[in-house]
Design an enzyme around this catalytic site. Sequence first.
Site, PDB file in Angstrom:
ATOM      1  CG  ASP A 232      60.921  35.900  87.930  1.00  0.00           C
ATOM      2  OD1 ASP A 232      60.982  35.835  86.697  1.00  0.00           O
ATOM      3  OD2 ASP A 232      61.909  36.045  88.654  1.00  0.00           O
ATOM      4  CB  ALA A 233      54.476  37.945  89.508  1.00  0.00           C
TER       5      ALA A 233
END
Lengths: 288, 288, 288, 288
Positions: A232-233
Amino acid sequence: MEDNQNSTAILLVSCPDKVGIVAEMTKLFGKYNGNIINLEQHVDAEENMFFMRLEWQLEGFSITMEDFNIELKKTAEEFNMNWEINYSRHRCRMAILVSKQAHCLYDILSRYESGEWNVEIPLVISNHRDLEPIVKRHGLEFHHIPISKENKAEQEEKEIALLREHNIDLIVLARYMQILSAGLVDQYPNRIINIHHSFLPAFPGARPYHSAYERGVKIIGATSHYVTTELDAGPIIDQDVTRVSHTESIKDFVHKGKDLEKIVLARAIRLHLQNKILVCNNKTIVFK
Amino acid sequence: MEDNQNSTAILLVSCPDKVGIVAEMTKLFGKYNGNIINLEQHVDAEENMFFMRLEWQLEGFSITMEDFNIELKKTAEEFNMNWEINYSRHRCRMAILVSKQAHCLYDILSRYESGEWNVEIPLVISNHRDLEPIVKRHGLEFHHIPISKENKAEQEEKEIALLREHNIDLIVLARYMQILSAGLVDQYPNRIINIHHSFLPAFPGARPYHSAYERGVKIIGATSHYVTTELDAGPIIDQDVTRVSHTESIKDFVHKGKDLEKIVLARAIRLHLQNKILVCNNKTIVFK
Amino acid sequence: MEDNQNSTAILLVSCPDKVGIVAEMTKLFGKYNGNIINLEQHVDAEENMFFMRLEWQLEGFSITMEDFNIELKKTAEEFNMNWEINYSRHRCRMAILVSKQAHCLYDILSRYESGEWNVEIPLVISNHRDLEPIVKRHGLEFHHIPISKENKAEQEEKEIALLREHNIDLIVLARYMQILSAGLVDQYPNRIINIHHSFLPAFPGARPYHSAYERGVKIIGATSHYVTTELDAGPIIDQDVTRVSHTESIKDFVHKGKDLEKIVLARAIRLHLQNKILVCNNKTIVFK
Amino acid sequence: MEDNQNSTAILLVSCPDKVGIVAEMTKLFGKYNGNIINLEQHVDAEENMFFMRLEWQLEGFSITMEDFNIELKKTAEEFNMNWEINYSRHRCRMAILVSKQAHCLYDILSRYESGEWNVEIPLVISNHRDLEPIVKRHGLEFHHIPISKENKAEQEEKEIALLREHNIDLIVLARYMQILSAGLVDQYPNRIINIHHSFLPAFPGARPYHSAYERGVKIIGATSHYVTTELDAGPIIDQDVTRVSHTESIKDFVHKGKDLEKIVLARAIRLHLQNKILVCNNKTIVFK
């Protein structure tokens, strides 16, 4: 013979900023009578980087693309450019990965069937069988590849084989609840789009609506991004939000969130298909 | 002697679209070593019009602006261009017209005092005395020019005289509840900004919040636009909205609306001051 | 003698949920001819908690508030209620704490001067002298209490003394760049409102716009919340957001953010003054 | 035998405002041990009207609904109430009317298949055959009823016959490009939901995106409303908007608008199915 009518090519460029890049590039297109129908450039003053998206008509372009590539390479070397050319007539081949949630899949298949995107969807892969009937009804291939801790490596190998076999350009994780390993991610840099059901960087990881509810936020969101090896980065493509209040339960958050997710994912897919996204330093430049 | 450091000039161009405009223009700047720090162009395919905003550094520019203007004129004629050049160091002279409502005035004066804008406010004109103390406290000239049906023509003459005397570039109607006559409007084309308290074209004219309440809308808005001789029908610069519900009274609409109005007006002023707005066919091109 | 005309009282209640609470409460008001002009209740099914805001007219209420309190206490004990009564005619005494940034202060003082809120601002406290002229111009007391690591405890003592001396009900941190210690926070539970310049829980702490820029988000936000001893982790009152793009610098983020901050802070103050906020489990119930 | 577990009833009430209504109503429920799980009331001070939505559990309710209706009638007469009771277990029977555009239909059918709504869709009616395959694939009845100026009256008779035959409770116009005549509308008061592709009251009638583009608005919208005999003038249920810029063509407006339309229509359907909407004076009260 190729039909160039209404067909365009899109050049994406990033390089260190320098005086005269735009002039040099536009001169090059002028030389071959290339009709630029869209030029958007951006200078990141902090990073001293130059970015450009240039779209031109192939009709009337007085040089073959082969020869033009050779000329462009010279200019590119001079300015130390990263560049790529895509064609509007290219039909992107897109694979969809899903788990059990149907809302993003429904939305994608509806747009696909409506011809909203210039895209081909050769297959849908899932670690569960739940959505198989929906996929089959649309006449698409469905591959069930269940994944557990034990078999993850070998199952991903199967996935990679399938993706290759079908010449996949773009992978869409439409609420696919598995983390892809680096082995897969690294083969599709900036070619895997995920939808995360929170306003990143708030609430990464699992159960973001529960965390949002717990924290008592007044706005929830969804984020579409390219997948990198860090969970999720990856570079954010698009985000959107909606208001919530104390009167709403977690169930209400999930319900509202689904509508956000499908729209934010569809917008990211569209931008990617239009070759409007450049990635630099884990951030996106999203041209208009 | 002028200090050119960090100083830029902004060229705004509109003309019929044609192959090679960007190339021609950028070549011209390259010739005199003009460092383009921002170029944004837009083609309106329906109207076949080309628009461009080009900002370049004056430092290092190897030609005087006088001579450059002469060169530019030639290119402009060739392409049948409307064009103007503005300078980032120019301090725009802005007049504010108000009636009795204070919220937009407060907001403008706060930004002015904070130095948020590169602007000079030589005077505030009002048809009422209510806001005089606020204006005076900021050390600004306040002119009370009451307007009635009978004296409108002669009072507007006074206003025009004052505006000229102070070399006003931009007039801001910060909830000025009078309709300007053509005599005034025509002297400041695309130089008068108004804030209308509705989401235009819904609810033009008087008491838009009452009409919105009456109609039972679920969203209210505010619109900043250039003033033309047709009431509330000039080119829209910016709009914003906020949700309302049946639980809110007209008073609540007005209260919420005030926050919209001051922000939407301030955004329009800022865009104007940055020379980011072009007007064509009663619509705005708003560069980024 | 007190004037009860148009004057209302507001009862806020929270307790474990149980059948018949609303009936019992409304019966009690009916008994003394209390005209309920607004009743809003909320049941948190997960926590099995009941919340209510009940506003009634004091005119025609056939019992003294003293006696009513005694009666209410009985019902409250039966249902194990937390409750408080506030009066619409009460003029809340509000202290403002600022550092160097002026935008929230300007906005608050403008609303104060316009009479938008039923509030008294007896003093402004700051650790810097920068905003003193703005405060003084509005005829308000300004107290300069500079804070360093070394003197923090004793300086906060001075602040507490001032706040007490002025009978402060509500403390507003209008971009006050100091962390309050527990000694101060604990004396004003749910009575200190802060504005944080990010969409919490994303980017708590210092320099959130820089972090947002770094992360490449497409939306930035602001959050108003009650201050607790844990930094930026108190109950959220309101949030709002605005879109940003790759074309905007950190400076642009800051500029856009200021407009969000002042609006989101003002909305929280208004809700607090209207006795529309209940806090439970570090979350707010915000009545309409 | 009926299963009352988790089953609730919803009472909607509107009447002239008067002291003691809530007390009287809640007393009535208390008398029969009715567990109120949600009570929301609203007083329109201008119209002096009272509105209430009260939801209670049927389990444990110590009176038959038949007898309760008789008791309620007495109270209703006393307060001059309009009222209705609906049951959460009731499965609403919904007809969909479409023309050629598929996006709203796709969205509705996806939600239907997902079981998102407690609804039965016995049939879809269209004046064109384009969407027949989509409808049939979902196993639903499709009725092709082409409408021209000449046959309108008789064709609407056919529609009415079909709607009656299928016991339709709610008609959804999912981009149905025909104006319904009073003969049909009057039989389904506040039971026909339309989606209009503009931010009403701006741009009623045909081709709103073209008008919005022409006017140069910076925000476009969609509006769901109950259909009345006046075109696009019925009570608004929900609205939403999205930003547009000069870079977007009418085609882009249409594309963005479709996403708004389907979401805004789905929200209105959901609110209707949850019995959360009351209509008064051509405006909606939308309970939470």
